[in-house]
Write a protein that holds these residues in place. Structure first.
Motif, short mmCIF file in Angstrom:
data_model
loop_
_atom_site.label_atom_id
_atom_site.label_comp_id
_atom_site.label_asym_id
_atom_site.label_seq_id
_atom_site.Cartn_x
_atom_site.Cartn_y
_atom_site.Cartn_z
N SER A 66 0.84 -1.19 0.00
CA SER A 66 0.00 0.00 0.00
C SER A 66 0.88 1.25 0.00
CB SER A 66 -0.91 0.01 1.23
OG SER A 66 -0.13 0.08 2.40
N LEU A 70 -2.74 -6.33 -9.62
CA LEU A 70 -3.19 -5.11 -8.96
C LEU A 70 -2.02 -4.16 -8.77
CD1 LEU A 70 -3.71 -5.94 -5.20
CD2 LEU A 70 -2.91 -7.64 -6.81
N ALA A 71 -2.33 -2.86 -8.79
CA ALA A 71 -1.27 -1.86 -8.56
C ALA A 71 -1.90 -0.53 -8.18
CB ALA A 71 -0.42 -1.70 -9.81
N PHE A 72 -1.21 0.20 -7.30
CA PHE A 72 -1.64 1.54 -6.93
C PHE A 72 -1.10 2.53 -7.96
CE2 PHE A 72 -1.98 -0.65 -2.88
CZ PHE A 72 -3.18 -0.16 -2.39
N SER A 73 -1.89 3.57 -8.21
CA SER A 73 -1.40 4.62 -9.11
C SER A 73 -0.26 5.37 -8.41
CB SER A 73 -2.55 5.58 -9.47
OG SER A 73 -3.11 6.14 -8.29
N TYR A 114 -10.44 1.20 -8.03
CA TYR A 114 -10.93 1.48 -6.69
C TYR A 114 -10.34 2.79 -6.17
CZ TYR A 114 -12.59 -3.36 -6.36
OH TYR A 114 -13.25 -4.54 -6.56
N ALA A 147 -8.30 4.26 -3.53
CA ALA A 147 -7.31 3.54 -2.71
C ALA A 147 -7.58 3.71 -1.21
CB ALA A 147 -5.90 4.02 -3.05
N MET A 170 -11.30 1.90 -0.62
CA MET A 170 -11.54 0.63 -1.30
C MET A 170 -12.95 0.57 -1.91
SD MET A 170 -9.07 -1.45 -1.76
CE MET A 170 -9.86 -3.00 -2.13
N LEU A 192 -6.44 2.29 -6.89
CA LEU A 192 -5.95 0.93 -6.96
C LEU A 192 -6.66 0.27 -8.14
CD1 LEU A 192 -4.52 -1.66 -5.82
CD2 LEU A 192 -6.61 -2.06 -4.50
N THR A 193 -5.89 -0.14 -9.13
CA THR A 193 -6.50 -0.83 -10.28
C THR A 193 -6.33 -2.33 -10.10
OG1 THR A 193 -6.01 1.02 -11.75
CG2 THR A 193 -6.46 -1.09 -12.80
N VAL A 194 -7.43 -3.04 -10.30
CA VAL A 194 -7.45 -4.50 -10.11
C VAL A 194 -7.95 -5.15 -11.40
CG1 VAL A 194 -8.42 -6.41 -8.79
CG2 VAL A 194 -7.88 -4.26 -7.64
#
Lengths: 315, 322
Positions: free
Chosen positions: B63, B101-104, B123, B125, B128, B110-112
């Motif tokens: 995170s 998944l990765a955070f921008s 999402y 972040a 959620m 958060l792209t899943v």
């Protein structure tokens, strides 16, 4: 040192499957191919272990002697197709994709798909115990499915292929009509959605259960004793289910691994002793035909079940 | 029923987690086929614990605040939050089909990727909450962001395409063919690089137009690609060839090829210069010394996939390569 099955599947994947997939432009199947390799290897192990244990047993105390065993050969083909060949592949692809998709949709609707571990969080990490509980539930589901297969005329028309064998051996467990297999597949797919069956987490225990199912069909005079027969299904107990008097809707002993459900629902019969097997109401091709002839005969009986008001439903 | 529940809960209570932090750092390896996460002491390179998951975890990401490691369990439709220092489970959240998944970079989204459900979910972040779902065709696999967090790029494995989604307007930008079975995606020097697993090359893509500018040959089954912490070397794992290749990140010229059999997949970088690589079909992690080309192995579970190294506790220097 890792799991020998995993490593063998990894070797197959790396040296045979991936080069072939790459060559033919099918690399998007690479995860599936590894899953199939695992299924196929465990299936081959099931067949090998069953063969190594059951064949000596059948020679030791056979129930029946036959002048020739040609009719058994087609059952060998059923077993190989079911446990090593195309069926595990189809099951893996369809089951996995469907389960993820449907349970994902449920989650979207705000309803988290149930799992035993969700109901009892303490089960997380208790893998063997979790599997045993899943196995008991699935065995009950199979009991219900099997009982229903004997009650509906159209379903019995398909299932009678399994009962047609007069030379029943440990190879006979997988002799089923493809439509009967398909129904079972959908049946367990729904059950899996309801209780969240974990995919391929416990293959060695699955191997043990499949072995017990094969053993129950063996041509051997083998009982587990008064108590044992009430704990696990023995060849003696299951043979009564395949008896000529047990075909159709008047059968007994529907269980696969555990006889508990038969005892609970009063369908158990512990009195029948090594009876002859087969289904006199079916056409001969169902018993002694080739794989294709048996499938066609099953299909003919299936369609007749819808056309006629009365077709032979057992004896 | 309630009695049965209580009985089971008492009889099979979950063993308590040890909350020690490992002085030499810990590594997390996701065993996708074994429904578990191996926790490895980086100093001894031995597995010290195995954390059970629900069904089939694949990837993980730290995170933005460094306090949680998010593990996506696809078939379990669940996101697990772990303490990255101890492995303790913080919470489990229902999430549909969380594959990659990765955070921008700005930490906002958060792209899943839902690989089995053909969806790309964005999402918020912090909360959620699902902000936007993009239905795609088909099998969204890997993803990467533009550095300004304006766009997320997603490889669509079964349709041989790369898709771009504008995160400012939450609309699709373009979807273009990039080569056979695209997998790993990486932003590098103003371009998007895509590893085409059905080929032996990377496609270099213009992030504005989606036009494929050139192909860079790496090896059979180019699957995943990573940038070294100093940003000088591009590493590519070639699935079918069983190799890991280093390239100059500026010129994209090959430097060296290493044999890593067993389906090399994810990768992370240790502070001592070693590179940890999961080997999907070997139940092992390779610890590669890029100077000598030799590697040691660590036994883990079935089908090891996602990998995360936490060398010294909750340090901001932890490099997430995914």
């Amino acid at each position: 040192m890792g799991d020998p099955f995993d490593l063998a599947a990894g070797w197959l994947q790396e040296h045979l499957l991936i080069p072939a997939l790459y060559q033919f432009g099918l690399m998007n199947w690479e995860d599936v191919s590894y899953g199939w390799a695992l299924f196929a290897l465990y299936g081959a192990a099931q067949v090998a272990v069953t063969f190594a244990v059951c064949l000596p047993l059948e020679h030791w105390r056979p129930v029946e002697h036959w002048p020739d065993s040609k009719a058994v050969l087609v059952d060998v083909l059923y077993t190989l197709l079911s446990r090593v060949g195309i069926l595990p592949f189809v099951t893996y692809v369809l089951f996995y994709r469907a389960q993820v998709s449907v349970t994902g949709w449920m989650t979207d609707q705000g309803w988290v798909p149930p799992t035993l571990e969700g109901l009892f969080p303490a089960l997380l990490g208790q893998q063997v115990l979790t599997f045993v509980l899943y196995a008991i539930i699935l065995d009950f589901a199979d009991y219900v499915r099997h009982w229903l297969a004997h009650q509906f005329r159209w379903w019995w028309a398909l299932h009678s292929l399994h009962h047609a064998q007069r030379q029943m051996t440990f190879w006979s467990d997988d002799r089923n009509h493809v439509l009967d297999d398909l129904i079972a597949f959908v049946w367990f797919g729904v059950i899996a959605l309801l209780i969240g069956v974990p995919p391929l987490q416990f293959p060695l225990l699955v191997l043990l259960l499949r072995f017990l199912e094969s053993l129950s069909h063996a041509n051997v005079r083998l009982s587990f004793g008064w108590l044992g027969d009430r704990l696990l299904i023995s060849p003696r107990f299951h043979r009564a289910h395949h008896g000529v008097l047990g075909a159709g809707d008047r059968s007994c002993n529907y269980g696969s691994v555990l006889p508990w459900w038969d005892m609970l629902f009063d369908t158990a019969d512990f009195s029948r002793d090594y009876v002859p097997t087969g289904d006199p109401s079916g056409e001969e091709a169902l018993a002694t035909g080739t794989w294709g002839q048996q499938q066609m005969a099953g299909l003919r009986r299936f369609t007749r079940a819808f056309r006629r008001s009365h077709v032979p439903h057992g004896v | 029923m309630r009695r049965l529940f209580l009985l089971l809960s008492l009889c099979f209570a979950t063993p308590g987690f040890t909350t020690q932090a490992w002085a030499g750092g810990i590594a997390f390896v996701i065993n996708s086929g074994g429904a578990s996460i191996s926790v490895i002491d980086m100093a001894t390179q031995k597995e010290v614990r195995r954390i059970p998951t629900l069904r089939e975890p694949h990837h993980l990401i730290l995170s933005p605040d460094g306090r949680s490691l998010l593990v996506g369990d696809t078939a379990g439709n669940q996101m697990m939050f772990l303490d990255p220092n101890t492995g303790e489970v913080q919470q489990r959240v229902p999430v549909t089909d969380p594959y990659q998944l990765a955070f921008s970079p700005n930490g906002k989204f958060l792209t899943v990727n839902g690989l089995a459900r053909n969806q790309v979910d964005v999402y918020d972040a912090a909360s959620m909450k699902l902000v936007k779902r993009f239905p795609v065709v088909a099998t969204p696999s890997h993803l990467a962001y533009a550095p300004d967090s304006s766009t997320v790029f997603v490889s669509l494995q079964d349709s041989d395409k790369l898709a771009a989604f504008d995160l400012r307007t939450m609309t699709p930008k373009w979807t273009v063919p990039v080569g056979k079975t695209p997998a790993g995606v990486l932003w590098l020097n103003g371009k998007v690089l895509v590893a085409d697993m059905g080929t032996d090359y990377l496609a270099v893509v213009d992030p504005e137009t989606g036009k494929v500018l050139e192909h860079v040959q790496t090896g059979k089954g180019a699957h995943n690609l990573f940038l070294s912490p100093d940003r000088k070397i591009l590493w590519v794992n070639n699935r079918a060839g069983g190799t890991t290749v280093s390239l100059d990140s500026t010129t994209l010229k090959p430097i060296r090829s290493y044999a890593i059999p067993g389906g090399p997949d994810d990768m992370d970088f240790a502070p001592n210069g070693n590179i940890w690589i999961t080997r999907r079909w070997a139940e092992k992690v390779a610890v590669l010394d890029p100077a000598t080309g030799s590697f040691e192995t660590i036994d883990v579970g079935r089908s090891p996939h996602g990998l995360f190294l936490n060398p010294k506790g909750p340090s901001p220097t932890v490099v997430s390569s995914r």
